[in-house]
Design an enzyme around this catalytic site. Structure first.
Site, PDB file in Angstrom:
ATOM      1  N   SER A  52      90.592  78.343  52.293  1.00 26.46           N
ATOM      2  CA  SER A  52      90.967  79.547  51.544  1.00 26.46           C
ATOM      3  C   SER A  52      92.450  79.890  51.678  1.00 26.46           C
ATOM      4  O   SER A  52      93.036  80.461  50.748  1.00 26.46           O
ATOM      5  CB  SER A  52      90.104  80.727  51.990  1.00 26.46           C
ATOM      6  OG  SER A  52      90.168  80.891  53.394  1.00 26.46           O
ATOM      7  N   HIS A  84      94.387  84.219  55.215  1.00 25.74           N
ATOM      8  CA  HIS A  84      94.669  84.453  53.802  1.00 25.74           C
ATOM      9  C   HIS A  84      96.101  84.917  53.598  1.00 25.74           C
ATOM     10  O   HIS A  84      96.779  84.494  52.654  1.00 25.74           O
ATOM     11  CB  HIS A  84      93.692  85.491  53.241  1.00 25.74           C
ATOM     12  CG  HIS A  84      92.271  85.026  53.272  1.00 25.74           C
ATOM     13  ND1 HIS A  84      91.189  85.878  53.084  1.00 25.74           N
ATOM     14  CD2 HIS A  84      91.732  83.794  53.472  1.00 25.74           C
ATOM     15  CE1 HIS A  84      90.062  85.183  53.152  1.00 25.74           C
ATOM     16  NE2 HIS A  84      90.372  83.931  53.400  1.00 25.74           N
TER      17      HIS A  84
END
Length: 326
Positions: free
Chosen positions: A144, A195
């Protein structure tokens, strides 16, 4: 190798269905390779997750640098894999066609490692500021972070679009930041720092020095050109830019320096406005005189000065020639 067993992976089956709907022939090579590698390592992990995840304690203090390579390619469960790979499928199809496969693969490789480094820096900073050593033990896996970086690139190369985040229209310029907060609120177990590291690496590429550094490191490989910009005559690599001209001009036998050609040979020493005015006048003159030449001489295009005066006999002959052509 440790093969996952024990239950039907619904997320994996749904991912394979999505890929089949798109069609393997429609997925660019590097994107398809990333999907295949992540699926393969999900079914056949190199090591257990606690031995491949990246953290300050394992990556920095214990010098387990191989985790920088393994952690992006392993996922906690099938749904973790599904959401990341579906996102990779669409982002890869858009970006790989624009950036070309070789450069896109280079970006994936660099981003995968660099995001792990930035992640450790962020966690170490939090541990120091908050005086909480648990941040140094926080271990992350998954693709991610790379996807957030690719989202920054996608928004950079396709500006002005609107993304739908939780039903709200958000400008693509701010969509990654809204998604960063929204995902953390919906799924508190996700790695906020991981992230955020992806977004920062994406910004380092689009707005910082990372792209230039990558181009400099890849300068000796002719296929690593800048795909997002028009190519120049010597856009292949640093060797073709510097070494070939040096050999051609100074290493060839019998080389003689050439005097640069003056642009006055083409413009007659006129400014751009004067050139345009002269071209219009000549065009009108050619229309009036049927494109005739004088003294059988060819007129230079755009800079012909018509005779100022003509005798009556010559004007009569010109009119006769014009009517004969009709």
């Amino acid at each position: 190798m440790q093969r996952r067993q024990g239950r039907v992976n619904a997320g994996l089956l749904l991912l394979l269905y999505q890929i089949s709907q798109v069609g393997l022939q429609n997925i660019p090579a590097v994107t398809l390779g990333v999907l295949a590698l992540n699926i393969f390592l999900f079914l056949n992990p190199v090591r257990p997750l606690h031995e491949v995840c990246i953290s300050v304690h394992e990556g920095f203090y214990r010098r387990n640098w191989q985790r920088l390579l393994f952690s992006p390619l392993h996922h906690a469960d099938d749904w973790h894999l599904y959401y990341n790979m579906v996102s990779m499928l669409w982002k890869g199809m858009m970006l790989e066609k624009k950036l070309k496969s070789v450069w896109f693969a280079y970006i994936i490789a660099v981003f995968s490692v660099l995001i792990g480094v930035v992640y450790m820096v962020l966690e170490f900073t939090l541990a120091t500021i908050l005086d909480d050593p648990s941040y140094e033990m926080s271990c992350a896996v998954g693709f991610s972070g790379v996807l957030f970086a690719l989202k920054v690139l996608n928004n950079h190369y396709n500006p002005g679009r609107v993304s739908n985040v939780l039903g709200l229209p958000i400008s693509s310029k701010y969509a990654c930041w809204v998604e960063l907060v929204a995902i953390h609120l919906i799924s508190p177990g996700t790695s906020f720092a991981g992230h955020l590291a992806g977004i920062l690496v994406g910004l380092m590429y689009t707005m910082g020095p990372l792209k230039k550094i990558m181009k400099a490191c890849a300068g000796g490989i002719s296929s690593f050109t800048d795909p997002a910009r028009p190519r120049d005559y010597y856009s292949g690599n640093l060797f073709s830019l510097f070494c070939i001209p040096f050999t051609e001009y100074y290493g060839s036998p019998g080389y003689q320096p050439r005097t640069p050609r003056s642009y006055d040979d083409y413009t007659g020493g006129l400014t751009e406005e004067e050139q345009l005015e002269r071209a219009v006048l000549n065009s009108l003159n050619e229309r009036d005189f049927g494109g005739a030449t004088y003294n059988n001489e060819r007129r230079p295009y755009g800079f012909w000065f018509p005779p100022q005066q003509h005798s009556e006999e010559e004007m009569r002959r010109q009119r006769l020639r014009r009517f004969e052509r009709r």
